[in-house]
Write a protein that holds these residues in place. Structure first.
Motif, PDB file in Angstrom:
ATOM      1  N   GLN A 253       0.850  -1.194   0.000  1.00 57.06           N
ATOM      2  CA  GLN A 253       0.000   0.000   0.000  1.00 57.06           C
ATOM      3  C   GLN A 253       0.882   1.238   0.000  1.00 57.06           C
ATOM      4  OE1 GLN A 253      -3.772   0.468   2.380  1.00 57.06           O
ATOM      5  NE2 GLN A 253      -2.507   1.886   3.554  1.00 57.06           N
ATOM      6  N   VAL A 254       0.476   2.209  -0.800  1.00 61.32           N
ATOM      7  CA  VAL A 254       1.158   3.502  -0.835  1.00 61.32           C
ATOM      8  C   VAL A 254       0.242   4.535  -0.182  1.00 61.32           C
ATOM      9  CG1 VAL A 254       2.151   5.309  -2.281  1.00 61.32           C
ATOM     10  CG2 VAL A 254       2.438   2.902  -2.923  1.00 61.32           C
ATOM     11  N   THR A 255       0.786   5.280   0.771  1.00 59.86           N
ATOM     12  CA  THR A 255       0.035   6.335   1.461  1.00 59.86           C
ATOM     13  C   THR A 255       0.564   7.691   1.029  1.00 59.86           C
ATOM     14  OG1 THR A 255      -0.370   4.912   3.382  1.00 59.86           O
ATOM     15  CG2 THR A 255      -0.621   7.290   3.705  1.00 59.86           C
ATOM     16  N   VAL A 256      -0.339   8.556   0.589  1.00 57.79           N
ATOM     17  CA  VAL A 256       0.014   9.904   0.134  1.00 57.79           C
ATOM     18  C   VAL A 256      -0.581  10.905   1.110  1.00 57.79           C
ATOM     19  CG1 VAL A 256      -0.013  11.519  -1.793  1.00 57.79           C
ATOM     20  CG2 VAL A 256      -0.146   9.052  -2.237  1.00 57.79           C
ATOM     21  N   LYS A 257       0.283  11.707   1.735  1.00 53.69           N
ATOM     22  CA  LYS A 257      -0.193  12.731   2.673  1.00 53.69           C
ATOM     23  C   LYS A 257      -0.016  14.105   2.059  1.00 53.69           C
ATOM     24  CE  LYS A 257       0.507  14.696   7.284  1.00 53.69           C
ATOM     25  NZ  LYS A 257       1.325  14.683   8.505  1.00 53.69           N
ATOM     26  N   ASP A 258      -1.103  14.883   2.020  1.00 53.63           N
ATOM     27  CA  ASP A 258      -1.039  16.274   1.582  1.00 53.63           C
ATOM     28  C   ASP A 258      -0.470  17.093   2.741  1.00 53.63           C
ATOM     29  OD1 ASP A 258      -1.639  19.008   1.052  1.00 53.63           O
ATOM     30  OD2 ASP A 258      -3.143  18.388  -0.396  1.00 53.63           O
ATOM     31  N   ASP A 259       0.749  17.611   2.559  1.00 57.34           N
ATOM     32  CA  ASP A 259       1.417  18.311   3.664  1.00 57.34           C
ATOM     33  C   ASP A 259       0.739  19.612   4.032  1.00 57.34           C
ATOM     34  OD1 ASP A 259       3.259  16.298   3.793  1.00 57.34           O
ATOM     35  OD2 ASP A 259       4.766  17.314   2.561  1.00 57.34           O
ATOM     36  N   VAL A 260      -0.094  20.169   3.150  1.00 63.30           N
ATOM     37  CA  VAL A 260      -0.783  21.432   3.451  1.00 63.30           C
ATOM     38  C   VAL A 260      -2.061  21.174   4.248  1.00 63.30           C
ATOM     39  CG1 VAL A 260      -1.910  23.461   2.475  1.00 63.30           C
ATOM     40  CG2 VAL A 260       0.187  22.561   1.426  1.00 63.30           C
ATOM     41  N   SER A 261      -2.898  20.283   3.742  1.00 59.50           N
ATOM     42  CA  SER A 261      -4.187  20.045   4.396  1.00 59.50           C
ATOM     43  C   SER A 261      -4.135  18.940   5.431  1.00 59.50           C
ATOM     44  CB  SER A 261      -5.233  19.672   3.339  1.00 59.50           C
ATOM     45  OG  SER A 261      -4.945  18.396   2.773  1.00 59.50           O
ATOM     46  N   GLY A 262      -3.087  18.116   5.386  1.00 57.45           N
ATOM     47  CA  GLY A 262      -3.003  16.980   6.301  1.00 57.45           C
ATOM     48  C   GLY A 262      -3.838  15.790   5.872  1.00 57.45           C
ATOM     49  N   GLN A 263      -4.498  15.891   4.721  1.00 59.81           N
ATOM     50  CA  GLN A 263      -5.332  14.795   4.247  1.00 59.81           C
ATOM     51  C   GLN A 263      -4.478  13.637   3.740  1.00 59.81           C
ATOM     52  OE1 GLN A 263      -8.045  17.245   1.669  1.00 59.81           O
ATOM     53  NE2 GLN A 263      -9.518  15.845   2.567  1.00 59.81           N
ATOM     54  N   ILE A 264      -5.078  12.468   3.752  1.00 55.82           N
ATOM     55  CA  ILE A 264      -4.373  11.255   3.354  1.00 55.82           C
ATOM     56  C   ILE A 264      -5.195  10.500   2.318  1.00 55.82           C
ATOM     57  CG2 ILE A 264      -3.663   8.957   4.155  1.00 55.82           C
ATOM     58  CD1 ILE A 264      -2.754  10.255   6.746  1.00 55.82           C
ATOM     59  N   ALA A 265      -4.498  10.002   1.296  1.00 57.84           N
ATOM     60  CA  ALA A 265      -5.109   9.110   0.307  1.00 57.84           C
ATOM     61  C   ALA A 265      -4.221   7.874   0.189  1.00 57.84           C
ATOM     62  CB  ALA A 265      -5.235   9.807  -1.043  1.00 57.84           C
ATOM     63  N   THR A 266      -4.824   6.718  -0.034  1.00 60.56           N
ATOM     64  CA  THR A 266      -4.059   5.488  -0.146  1.00 60.56           C
ATOM     65  C   THR A 266      -4.489   4.720  -1.394  1.00 60.56           C
ATOM     66  OG1 THR A 266      -5.633   4.196   1.159  1.00 60.56           O
ATOM     67  CG2 THR A 266      -3.846   5.280   2.362  1.00 60.56           C
ATOM     68  N   PHE A 267      -3.585   3.880  -1.884  1.00 63.54           N
ATOM     69  CA  PHE A 267      -3.953   2.951  -2.951  1.00 63.54           C
ATOM     70  C   PHE A 267      -3.138   1.670  -2.807  1.00 63.54           C
ATOM     71  CE2 PHE A 267      -0.693   5.763  -4.663  1.00 63.54           C
ATOM     72  CZ  PHE A 267       0.173   4.931  -5.355  1.00 63.54           C
ATOM     73  N   LYS A 268      -3.746   0.573  -3.257  1.00 62.08           N
ATOM     74  CA  LYS A 268      -3.137  -0.742  -3.164  1.00 62.08           C
ATOM     75  C   LYS A 268      -2.270  -1.011  -4.395  1.00 62.08           C
ATOM     76  CE  LYS A 268      -5.441  -2.028   0.600  1.00 62.08           C
ATOM     77  NZ  LYS A 268      -4.774  -2.333   1.877  1.00 62.08           N
ATOM     78  N   VAL A 269      -1.227  -1.823  -4.200  1.00 63.15           N
ATOM     79  CA  VAL A 269      -0.363  -2.222  -5.306  1.00 63.15           C
ATOM     80  C   VAL A 269      -0.161  -3.730  -5.247  1.00 63.15           C
ATOM     81  CG1 VAL A 269       1.843  -1.894  -6.470  1.00 63.15           C
ATOM     82  CG2 VAL A 269       0.844  -0.008  -5.181  1.00 63.15           C
ATOM     83  N   THR A 270      -0.400  -4.398  -6.362  1.00 59.73           N
ATOM     84  CA  THR A 270      -0.147  -5.837  -6.479  1.00 59.73           C
ATOM     85  C   THR A 270       0.937  -6.051  -7.524  1.00 59.73           C
ATOM     86  OG1 THR A 270      -2.423  -6.391  -5.887  1.00 59.73           O
ATOM     87  CG2 THR A 270      -1.142  -8.082  -7.021  1.00 59.73           C
ATOM     88  N   ILE A 271       1.998  -6.782  -7.155  1.00 56.42           N
ATOM     89  CA  ILE A 271       3.126  -7.018  -8.065  1.00 56.42           C
ATOM     90  C   ILE A 271       3.202  -8.501  -8.388  1.00 56.42           C
ATOM     91  CG2 ILE A 271       5.606  -6.833  -8.397  1.00 56.42           C
ATOM     92  CD1 ILE A 271       4.139  -4.688  -5.757  1.00 56.42           C
ATOM     93  N   THR A 272       3.162  -8.796  -9.676  1.00 53.20           N
ATOM     94  CA  THR A 272       3.304 -10.181 -10.130  1.00 53.20           C
ATOM     95  C   THR A 272       4.717 -10.400 -10.655  1.00 53.20           C
ATOM     96  OG1 THR A 272       2.504  -9.601 -12.340  1.00 53.20           O
ATOM     97  CG2 THR A 272       0.867 -10.309 -10.724  1.00 53.20           C
ATOM     98  N   ALA A 273       5.128 -11.660 -10.721  1.00 51.16           N
ATOM     99  CA  ALA A 273       6.483 -11.999 -11.145  1.00 51.16           C
ATOM    100  C   ALA A 273       6.692 -11.647 -12.616  1.00 51.16           C
ATOM    101  CB  ALA A 273       6.759 -13.472 -10.913  1.00 51.16           C
TER     102      ALA A 273
END
Length: 528
Positions: A253-273
């Motif tokens: 999972q990648v977490t993105v934090k907006d340093d101005v508003s403090g808001q957070i968004a996340t997204f999942k990542v799946t890696i195959t061989a």
């Protein structure tokens, strides 16, 4: 006579009686007082209580309000106690026992103007027309959430960061205030909730309505690399993207934090061989040479082995290069030739996928191809490196045979008599050349060899072609052993070092100075 005396006495009594009554009336008039108050006008805030002192009067005081919805009052001792109820104006009338009256003009102001609750999106503004007052001040209880300004009677509110705060507007003359309860919302998010990547692959996820300053975190660490980059639309910056590169098989999972508003968004990542692929599976090389084979796709965590180990060695290294202005990191198999022979290199990745490289190692002399006319070229797949000597059978260097070579540092031309055009054009590491039988050097044969410093040509040299040594910027020593100056165009040595010195045989200096082409050298020296 007696009657007259009695009449006089009666008249005197009546006169005295009237005189006493008049005196009593005068004393009574002097004791009646005017009703006076400490104040005749007051301004109060709604719900406020104040007292106005009765400074003089005749006692028995009462008070009445002309409008009890605005203010009421009672008498306590010699004070008029006033209670302000609602905004407006009224009159209080105070009376005493003798019927004397006095008025108090009461003005009630409500300093609290009914507030409002407003919702605004982060980064946007809204305006409100103020309906009270004339001259204002404005403040925010938290300017990191919302800020405000006033122009005329227009209030402008700007959403800064997600959250709740209050904007307070005051009218300076009346001190009236209105409070706006502000909630700032944001649609900050990323475009995709999930990415599926093949190991080693890269993909971007667009940030939606952020403030362009972010902090990234990855869980678990090491599964992907995530960086923030500009999103370019029609050649112009248009927000930010999150670039994700898959590093190993799994989910994260990648977490993105907006340093101005403090808001957070996340997204999942799946890696195959990924499939294990390399740039080439067959290599031909010289002893002492090094060849790099790029791993195009695979699953990092590589191991490599060679058999037999006395012919080649191999290792995997990571290299970062600039591609289109960005860092591009890849793995390479680094192969070193030890001795002549055949070998096999086996590469394995973290997913146990394997691939082999067949290697043929030849001695240094085996890297040259010499045809029946003595023309020398480089064998297919061979690499010329370091100090090289042309084999005895070679009498001519083919056109472009070593053009752009990145590894040769010096050349002994041995029996070569002719060097064709472009033969060593733009050699990257070539420092010096010598030859004992060279007669002709073709056009741009050594041009733009930027580290070439020294050239020694034999007495057999007769012709040097156009631009043969042009832009060899570090070339500063040219030795020509021919007593008869070779034919040379003016541009053959154009762009070499400005400090270059031409060395010629003893007694030949004047001959060289007699040719306009050679006079271009600032200094010509004779050698024994």
């Amino acid at each position: 006579m007696k009657n007259i005396r009695l009449l006089y006495v009666w008249a005197t009594f009546v006169a005295l009686l009237f005189s006493g009554c008049k005196k009593d009336d005068d004393n009574n008039e002097q004791k009646l007082k005017n009703l006076t108050l400490e104040k005749i006008a007051v301004t109060m805030k709604a719900s406020e209580n104040i007292a106005v002192r009765i400074t003089d009067g005749n006692g028995g005081y009462t008070v009445a309000s002309a409008n009890k919805t605005i203010a009421t009052a009672v008498i306590e001792q010699n004070n008029v106690k006033i209670n302000a109820i609602a905004e407006g104006k009224t009159t209080l009338t105070v009376s005493d026992a003798k019927g004397k009256k006095a008025n108090i003009a009461v003005t009630v102001i409500n300093l609290i103007v009914p507030g409002e609750s407003l919702t605004i999106e982060q980064g946007s503004t809204l305006t409100k027309a103020l309906t009270f007052g004339t001259s204002y001040t404005v403040s925010s209880t938290n300017e990191t959430i919302a800020a405000a300004s006033i122009t005329g009677n227009t209030l402008t509110i700007t959403g800064v960061g997600k959250g709740k705060t209050q904007i307070i507007v005051k009218d300076t003359p009346t001190q009236k205030a209105q409070t706006f309860n502000i909630e700032v919302t944001s649609s900050f998010a990323v475009e995709k909730a999930k990415l599926t990547l093949v190991n080693g692959q890269e993909e971007v996820n667009a940030v939606i309505k952020g403030k362009d300053k972010y902090t990234l975190s990855v869980s678990p660490e090491g599964i992907v690399a995530a960086t923030v980059e500009d999103r370019i639309v029609n050649g112009n910056p248009d927000g930010k993207n999150i670039r994700v590169k898959a590093l190993k098989v799994g989910e994260g999972q990648v977490t993105v934090k907006d340093d101005v508003s403090g808001q957070i968004a996340t997204f999942k990542v799946t890696i195959t061989a990924a499939d294990l692929t390399i740039a080439k599976t067959e290599v031909e090389m010289a002893t002492g040479a090094t060849v790099e084979v790029r791993i195009n796709t695979g699953n990092p965590g590589y191991t490599v082995s060679s058999s037999p180990t006395n012919v080649v060695t191999a290792e995997v290294k990571e290299k970062t290069e600039k591609v289109a202005g960005k860092d591009d990191t890849h793995h390479y198999v680094i192969i070193k030739g030890i001795a002549a022979g055949n070998a096999t290199i086996t590469l394995k990745d973290s997913e146990n996928k394997t691939i082999t490289i067949r290697v043929v190692v030849k001695s240094k002399d085996d890297i040259f191809e010499i045809d029946s006319n003595g023309v020398v070229t480089l064998k297919s797949g061979a690499i010329a490196k370091g100090d090289i000597r042309i084999p005895d059978a070679g009498t001519s260097i083919g056109a472009g045979a070593f053009s752009g070579n990145a590894e040769i540092t010096s050349i002994d031309f041995n029996n070569v008599t002719k060097i064709e055009r472009n033969a060593f054009l733009a050699s990257k590491k070539l420092v010096s050349i010598t030859g004992s039988k060279i007669q002709v050097i073709g056009r741009i044969a050594f041009a733009s060899s930027l580290v070439l410093k020294e050239v020694t040509l034999p007495e057999t040299i007769t012709t040097i072609g156009q631009m043969a040594f042009m832009n060899c910027k570090k070339l500063e020593k040219i030795t020509i052993k021919a007593t008869v100056p070779p034919t040379v165009p003016v541009n053959a040595f154009k762009g070499i070092s400005t400090n270059a010195i031409l060395y010629v045989p003893k007694g030949a200096k004047s001959s060289y100075e007699g040719h306009v082409e050679w006079k271009e050298f600032k200094e010509i020296k004779e050698i024994d």
